[in-house]
Design a protein around this motif. Structure first.
Motif, short mmCIF file in Angstrom:
data_model
loop_
_atom_site.label_atom_id
_atom_site.label_comp_id
_atom_site.label_asym_id
_atom_site.label_seq_id
_atom_site.Cartn_x
_atom_site.Cartn_y
_atom_site.Cartn_z
N GLY A 68 0.81 -1.21 0.00
CA GLY A 68 0.00 0.00 0.00
C GLY A 68 0.84 1.26 0.00
O GLY A 68 0.54 2.24 -0.69
N TYR A 69 1.93 1.24 0.76
CA TYR A 69 2.81 2.41 0.86
C TYR A 69 3.50 2.68 -0.47
O TYR A 69 3.82 3.83 -0.80
CB TYR A 69 3.84 2.18 1.95
N SER A 70 3.76 1.63 -1.25
CA SER A 70 4.40 1.83 -2.55
C SER A 70 3.51 2.65 -3.49
O SER A 70 4.00 3.41 -4.33
CB SER A 70 4.75 0.48 -3.19
N VAL A 71 2.20 2.49 -3.35
CA VAL A 71 1.26 3.31 -4.13
C VAL A 71 1.39 4.77 -3.73
O VAL A 71 1.45 5.67 -4.58
CB VAL A 71 -0.18 2.81 -3.92
N ILE A 129 -4.13 -2.40 -6.88
CA ILE A 129 -4.93 -1.79 -5.80
C ILE A 129 -4.88 -0.27 -5.82
O ILE A 129 -5.31 0.37 -4.86
CB ILE A 129 -4.47 -2.29 -4.41
N GLN A 130 -4.37 0.32 -6.89
CA GLN A 130 -4.25 1.78 -6.94
C GLN A 130 -5.55 2.50 -6.60
O GLN A 130 -5.55 3.50 -5.89
CB GLN A 130 -3.76 2.22 -8.32
N GLY A 131 -6.65 2.00 -7.10
CA GLY A 131 -7.92 2.68 -6.89
C GLY A 131 -8.59 2.38 -5.57
O GLY A 131 -9.63 2.98 -5.25
N SER A 171 -6.81 7.12 -9.19
CA SER A 171 -7.74 6.11 -9.70
C SER A 171 -6.97 4.89 -10.22
O SER A 171 -5.74 4.90 -10.32
CB SER A 171 -8.61 6.70 -10.81
N ALA A 172 -7.69 3.85 -10.55
CA ALA A 172 -7.06 2.58 -10.94
C ALA A 172 -6.18 2.72 -12.17
O ALA A 172 -6.57 3.34 -13.16
CB ALA A 172 -8.15 1.54 -11.18
N PHE A 173 -4.98 2.17 -12.09
CA PHE A 173 -4.01 2.08 -13.20
C PHE A 173 -3.64 3.45 -13.79
O PHE A 173 -3.35 3.55 -14.98
CB PHE A 173 -4.56 1.17 -14.31
N SER A 174 -3.64 4.50 -12.93
CA SER A 174 -3.39 5.85 -13.45
C SER A 174 -2.02 6.40 -13.09
O SER A 174 -1.68 7.50 -13.52
CB SER A 174 -4.47 6.82 -12.93
N ASN A 175 -1.24 5.66 -12.29
CA ASN A 175 0.07 6.20 -11.89
C ASN A 175 1.14 5.12 -11.99
O ASN A 175 2.06 5.06 -11.18
CB ASN A 175 -0.01 6.75 -10.45
#
Length: 446
Positions: free
Chosen positions: A112-115, A368-370, A150-154
């Motif tokens: 989670g922190y990596s996001v 899990i980005q979103g 949002s999902a798959f945006s970064n």
């Protein structure tokens, strides 16, 4: 009794290298985006009094315990828990099985922190190019952050953050983690101190300082002030049965753990106060109220606020570089327990273990980005307090007090006083249970 140790295992090269690494593990987003919000929401100094109270208790019990436990076992949670149950019941497998709980929690937090580090890295780069301040209004900043989160945006920036972390971790404890923390932690404090000085000269900043130090007796009687002060202190000191324990496992017997623990607690508290001295006066300058913490504070409201101040480009750049340092140092720590597990339990080389853990974080983190907020809430509510409680019980109760006393007094001229036994066995272990229950009841207090 089998001892899970390796004479060729890496270790810290200096006392301050270890202390700065532990400070780096503790100083994270909770200090920056949550502490100032809670100081604002619960009455300034009214919140600080119980917060300091809990920091002292936890710093002089749980932090000492996890450092000593790791050093005694020369291992992460699995080996340390296994040592404890082998010592008491001659059953190593029981402890090793339980030890997977904090290790899994640590890996889940790292994912989670990596996001979040990916978000920070993107805004940090944007601070240099001007993209971070480009939206121009609070609605624009909100839209920009919502799109990024949002999902798959970064994907690109999240991958870059993991690549930086991989390079540091693969270099090892002394050449990687210790060396980088010796650089970025002093820089973090220097940058936030500079930001605090800048804010002190802004109009109406004095109103923010007056609020920070005000004490309302009615607020001290509010149970929620104490509940969230406990949660803030507990999670800020990086106690989850893994991070502090694994760093302690690389510590030499000649080092004074009790001396190191209070320094870590002190500098972690100073980092949180510096964040409050930057953010609360800044909000007072703008005539705004600090109602929202979390990612929205640093990715939406602060950029919107900083853009109206003189030298906004320099201001936003210094801020996000410092935040990136805090994020990277915490992420490295979260990965270390799973990496050590791969090395010790499965015989992997460090390079292979780092590669496996980084790849795992990449695959799951992208997915899990979103929904990273829910992911982090689940781990912090259910797994982190459980891991810390299990580590406390294993060391302070299962190992036996004679063993605890002998391990804690290593590197000291005298053994800990009788106060330590009561605070560690009863107060700290009781608080971990309380944090677990209160987190479930209130949907998280960290």
């Amino acid at each position: 009794m089998q001892r899970n140790s390796d004479p060729g295992r890496d270790s810290w090269k200096s006392r301050w290298g270890f202390i700065l690494a532990c400070i780096g593990s503790a100083v994270g987003m909770g200090n920056i985006w949550m502490f100032p919000t809670r100081v604002s929401r619960y009455g300034g100094g009214t919140f600080l009094l119980p917060y300091f109270f809990f920091v002292i208790i936890i710093g002089l019990s749980g932090v000492i315990g996890e450092m000593s436990f790791g050093r005694a076992a020369r291992s992460g949670p699995i080996g340390a828990f296994g040592d404890a149950t082998a010592r008491r019941w001659n059953n190593r497998r029981l402890g090793e099985a339980i030890g997977y709980i904090p290790v899994i929690g640590s890996l889940a937090l790292a994912i989670g922190y990596s996001v979040i580090v990916g978000w920070i890295l993107r805004y940090c780069a944007g601070a240099f190019t001007g993209a971070t301040l480009a939206p121009g209004s609070v609605d624009g900043f909100s839209l920009a952050f919502g799109t990024m989160a949002s999902a798959f945006s970064n994907n690109m920036w999240q991958t870059a953050g993991l690549a930086i972390t991989f390079i540091i971790m693969v270099l090892g404890i002394s050449n990687g983690i210790e060396r980088i923390n010796k650089i970025i932690m002093p820089l973090f404090f220097f940058m936030f101190f500079g930001l605090a000085v800048y804010m002190a000269f802004q109009p109406h900043a004095a109103e923010g300082y007056r609020y920070i130090f005000r004490i309302d007796m009615k607020g001290l009687l509010d149970p929620m002030t104490w509940v969230f002060a406990l949660g803030q202190a507990f999670f800020s000191l990086s106690l989850a049965g893994n991070g502090t324990l694994i760093y302690g496992s690389y510590l030499e017997d000649t080092e004074d753990v009790m001396g190191a623990a209070w320094k870590v607690a002190l500098f972690d508290t100073l980092a949180a106060l510096l964040a409050a001295f930057v953010i609360i006066p800044a909000m007072a300058t703008a005539g705004s109220q600090l109602d929202q913490g979390g990612p929205g504070l640093i990715f939406i409201f602060l950029p919107n606020l900083f853009q109206s101040m003189p030298g906004s480009n320099i201001l936003i750049t210094v801020f996000f570089v410092a935040v990136l340092f805090a994020g990277i140092s915490s992420l490295i720590n979260l990965f270390e327990a799973p990496i050590a597990t791969m090395e010790q339990q499965f015989g992997m080389s460090r390079r292979t273990a780092v590669t496996v853990m980084t790849a795992t974080a990449f695959v799951i983190g992208i997915c899990i980005q979103g929904m990273v907020a829910g992911w982090m809430d689940f781990v912090s509510i259910y797994i982190c307090p459980l891991g810390a409680g299990l580590a406390g019980i294993m060391f302070f109760w299962v190992c036996g007090w004679d063993h605890v006393r002998d391990e804690v007094k290593k590197g000291r001229k005298k053994e800990p006083g009788k106060w330590f036994s009561f605070m560690a066995r009863y107060v700290f272990c009781g608080l971990t249970v309380l944090v677990f229950i209160l987190g479930i009841v209130f949907g998280g207090i960290g």
